[in-house]
Design a protein around this motif. Structure first.
Motif, PDB file in Angstrom:
ATOM      1  N   ASP A 159      11.875  29.438  62.946  1.00  0.00           N
ATOM      2  CA  ASP A 159      12.401  28.092  63.150  1.00  0.00           C
ATOM      3  C   ASP A 159      13.918  28.054  62.980  1.00  0.00           C
ATOM      4  O   ASP A 159      14.612  27.332  63.700  1.00  0.00           O
ATOM      5  CB  ASP A 159      11.730  27.112  62.191  1.00  0.00           C
ATOM      6  N   LEU A 160      14.433  28.824  62.014  1.00  0.00           N
ATOM      7  CA  LEU A 160      15.885  28.884  61.841  1.00  0.00           C
ATOM      8  C   LEU A 160      16.542  29.508  63.067  1.00  0.00           C
ATOM      9  O   LEU A 160      17.577  29.020  63.550  1.00  0.00           O
ATOM     10  CB  LEU A 160      16.254  29.670  60.591  1.00  0.00           C
ATOM     11  N   GLY A 161      15.954  30.585  63.595  1.00  0.00           N
ATOM     12  CA  GLY A 161      16.523  31.228  64.779  1.00  0.00           C
ATOM     13  C   GLY A 161      16.593  30.283  65.965  1.00  0.00           C
ATOM     14  O   GLY A 161      17.598  30.249  66.697  1.00  0.00           O
ATOM     15  N   THR A 214      23.654  29.382  52.537  1.00  0.00           N
ATOM     16  CA  THR A 214      22.449  30.046  52.044  1.00  0.00           C
ATOM     17  C   THR A 214      21.324  29.032  51.930  1.00  0.00           C
ATOM     18  O   THR A 214      21.515  27.950  51.372  1.00  0.00           O
ATOM     19  CB  THR A 214      22.694  30.680  50.662  1.00  0.00           C
ATOM     20  N   VAL A 215      20.178  29.372  52.479  1.00  0.00           N
ATOM     21  CA  VAL A 215      18.992  28.529  52.368  1.00  0.00           C
ATOM     22  C   VAL A 215      18.055  29.188  51.364  1.00  0.00           C
ATOM     23  O   VAL A 215      17.502  30.257  51.627  1.00  0.00           O
ATOM     24  CB  VAL A 215      18.280  28.355  53.719  1.00  0.00           C
ATOM     25  N   GLU A 218       7.420  20.445  57.454  1.00  0.00           N
ATOM     26  CA  GLU A 218       8.429  19.902  56.546  1.00  0.00           C
ATOM     27  C   GLU A 218       9.558  20.898  56.351  1.00  0.00           C
ATOM     28  O   GLU A 218      10.733  20.512  56.261  1.00  0.00           O
ATOM     29  CB  GLU A 218       7.814  19.526  55.197  1.00  0.00           C
ATOM     30  N   ILE A 219       9.233  22.187  56.305  1.00  0.00           N
ATOM     31  CA  ILE A 219      10.274  23.212  56.187  1.00  0.00           C
ATOM     32  C   ILE A 219      11.186  23.155  57.408  1.00  0.00           C
ATOM     33  O   ILE A 219      12.422  23.169  57.287  1.00  0.00           O
ATOM     34  CB  ILE A 219       9.627  24.604  56.037  1.00  0.00           C
ATOM     35  N   LEU A 235      15.190  22.196  57.517  1.00  0.00           N
ATOM     36  CA  LEU A 235      16.203  23.070  58.115  1.00  0.00           C
ATOM     37  C   LEU A 235      17.080  22.291  59.082  1.00  0.00           C
ATOM     38  O   LEU A 235      18.313  22.419  59.072  1.00  0.00           O
ATOM     39  CB  LEU A 235      15.532  24.238  58.836  1.00  0.00           C
ATOM     40  N   HIS A 236      16.463  21.464  59.913  1.00  0.00           N
ATOM     41  CA  HIS A 236      17.240  20.705  60.895  1.00  0.00           C
ATOM     42  C   HIS A 236      18.202  19.729  60.212  1.00  0.00           C
ATOM     43  O   HIS A 236      19.407  19.722  60.508  1.00  0.00           O
ATOM     44  CB  HIS A 236      16.291  19.950  61.835  1.00  0.00           C
TER      45      HIS A 236
END
Length: 441
Positions: free
Chosen positions: A94-96, A120-121, A182-183, A187-188
């Motif tokens: 999802d981050l990518g 940093t996450v 939710e994760i 991130l968004h």
């Protein structure tokens, strides 16, 4: 015909929906929460008829608390993002996808990394994060890279966004023990706020920078704001006047000016759709929000959201009024950019009411109307709920094989949206119970 309906439908389906730091609020109990990540074109104007330039200024020069910011800040140069802690398996993908959108749509020089990073996450247990930010689903803090570092600096100027004139480091903290959706949503919103605006505005209909939680992934409006934030015509340390002078050439025409949102309305709406308090008390708060919205003369998403809140909370005592208030909210959302997802949320509520009232054909019609919209807006939890409502309607109409097939199709979305199989199965039982009440009523 949509009456009679059962208030139980509201209760069951609602349960499906889910200071220095900038946070994403906990999903409201009455609003469905927002699967993969899509790609949307850049917006060409402001949201809801308000000035895009004013939206940019109000998002950029204030925090969610209402505290003003004296100078413009952003990262200067390339930005890197790393995941640490108990990283959930869906997070890297999802981050990518999100980073790909930020590069393509907002023009930001941002990339993932496995080492020391600009942002940093860190993933940690929800209980640990709630001790630091009880009301936040996730949050972002400047000038730290770890949770331990934040604990040591908490309360100091080092982690005060108002003291930042140029962003150099930031940390995003997200619970590891929550649903993949939710994760993704965290991130968004938190990466967008680490990069750009620190404020949320209820008047924005087509943005994640709005605590109504209807939008769960960055919209084209949000990408426009972020693209302007990283324009070479702006720089960290600029004053409000300096930034304002450059915006017309960045954002084009200004359109109509949107009004400020009184704190009394924000407090009323958040009390109404929070998780605490008796239903009657929360309904009174929703009524206050609606009264304020009308007295302000609003015709935007804030008025619609006020009607929505009253509808959700009046169903137990006055279901006919609930239907009227949903219709009023829908009439406003239908005129707003991005309002199709709001209408889909309303259709989900009405479909549940139809199912509870034994009107299976109406429940199917409403679910079928909402499902394509929800797919395009990447909301797995809402999509699974609609599919399960439709499956129950099929069952009641004498097509158990089609119902079973649709329930099976919903499983992937449900696991992403709700989390573990135990939660998914509980959701299925809840929605089946709605239909059972109609059959036994």
């Amino acid at each position: 015909m949509r009456l009679p309906f059962l208030f139980a439908a509201f209760c069951v389906v609602a349960s499906c929906a889910p200071p220095a730091q900038v946070s994403k609020s906990q999903p409201q109990a009455e609003v469905g929460v927002g699967f993969g990540t899509g790609s949307f074109g850049l917006a060409t104007g402001g949201g809801g008829g308000s000035s895009l330039a004013r939206d940019f200024m109000d998002l950029t020069f204030a925090m969610e608390s209402g505290r003003g910011l004296d100078v413009f800040s952003r990262f200067e140069g390339p930005v890197t993002v790393a995941l640490t802690g108990s990283v959930p398996p869906t997070a890297p993908r999802d981050l990518g996808a999100l980073i790909g959108r930020l590069r393509a749509e907002a023009g930001i020089d941002i990339s993932p990394t496995n080492g020391a990073a600009t942002i940093t996450v860190e993933f940690a247990e929800r209980s640990a994060l709630r001790r630091l930010a009880p009301m936040a689903a996730c949050f972002v803090v400047p000038n730290v890279s770890t949770l331990a570092e934040y604990r040591r600096a908490r309360g100091s100027d080092a982690v005060d966004w108002a003291q930042v004139t140029r962003r150099t480091r930031a940390a995003i903290f997200i619970p590891s023990d929550t649903s993949p959706q939710e994760i993704r949503d965290c991130l968004h919103e938190e990466l967008a706020q680490a990069l750009g605006p620190l404020n949320d505005l209820y008047r924005l209909p087509d943005s994640v920078f709005n605590d109504d939680n209807f939008h769960s992934v960055l919209t084209s409006f949000d990408m426009t704001i972020l693209r302007a934030t990283y324009s070479p015509r702006l720089a960290s340390g600029m004053t409000r006047a300096e930034v304002a002078a450059r915006l017309p050439s960045l954002l084009g025409g200004t359109g109509m000016m949107g009004s400020q949102t009184p704190g009394a309305w924000v407090q009323a709406i958040e009390t109404a759709l929070g998780r605490k308090g008796a239903v009657n008390a929360r309904l009174q708060s929703a009524e206050r929000a609606l009264t304020i919205a009308r007295s302000e003369g609003w015709q935007d998403g804030r008025l619609a959201f006020s009607h929505f809140a009253v509808a959700r909370l009046s169903a137990g005592s006055d279901p006919a009024r609930a239907l009227t208030e949903f219709d009023r909210a829908a009439a406003i959302y239908s005129r707003l950019p991005g309002g199709d997802i709001h209408l889909a949320h309303i259709d989900m509520q009405l479909a549940a009411m139809a199912l509870a009232g034994g009107l299976s054909n109406e429940a199917m019609r409403l679910a079928d109307r909402a499902i394509p919209v929800v797919q395009s807006h990447e909301n797995a939890a809402l999509l699974a709920t609609l599919m399960l409502i439709k499956a129950e309607a099929m069952e009641r109409l004498g097509d158990p094989n089609a119902a079973a097939a649709l329930r099976l199709d919903s499983q992937g979305w449900a696991r992403y949206g709700f989390g573990p199989d135990s939660v998914v199965k509980a959701r299925m039982r809840d929605i089946a119970a709605v239909a059972d009440r109609a059959a036994n009523g």
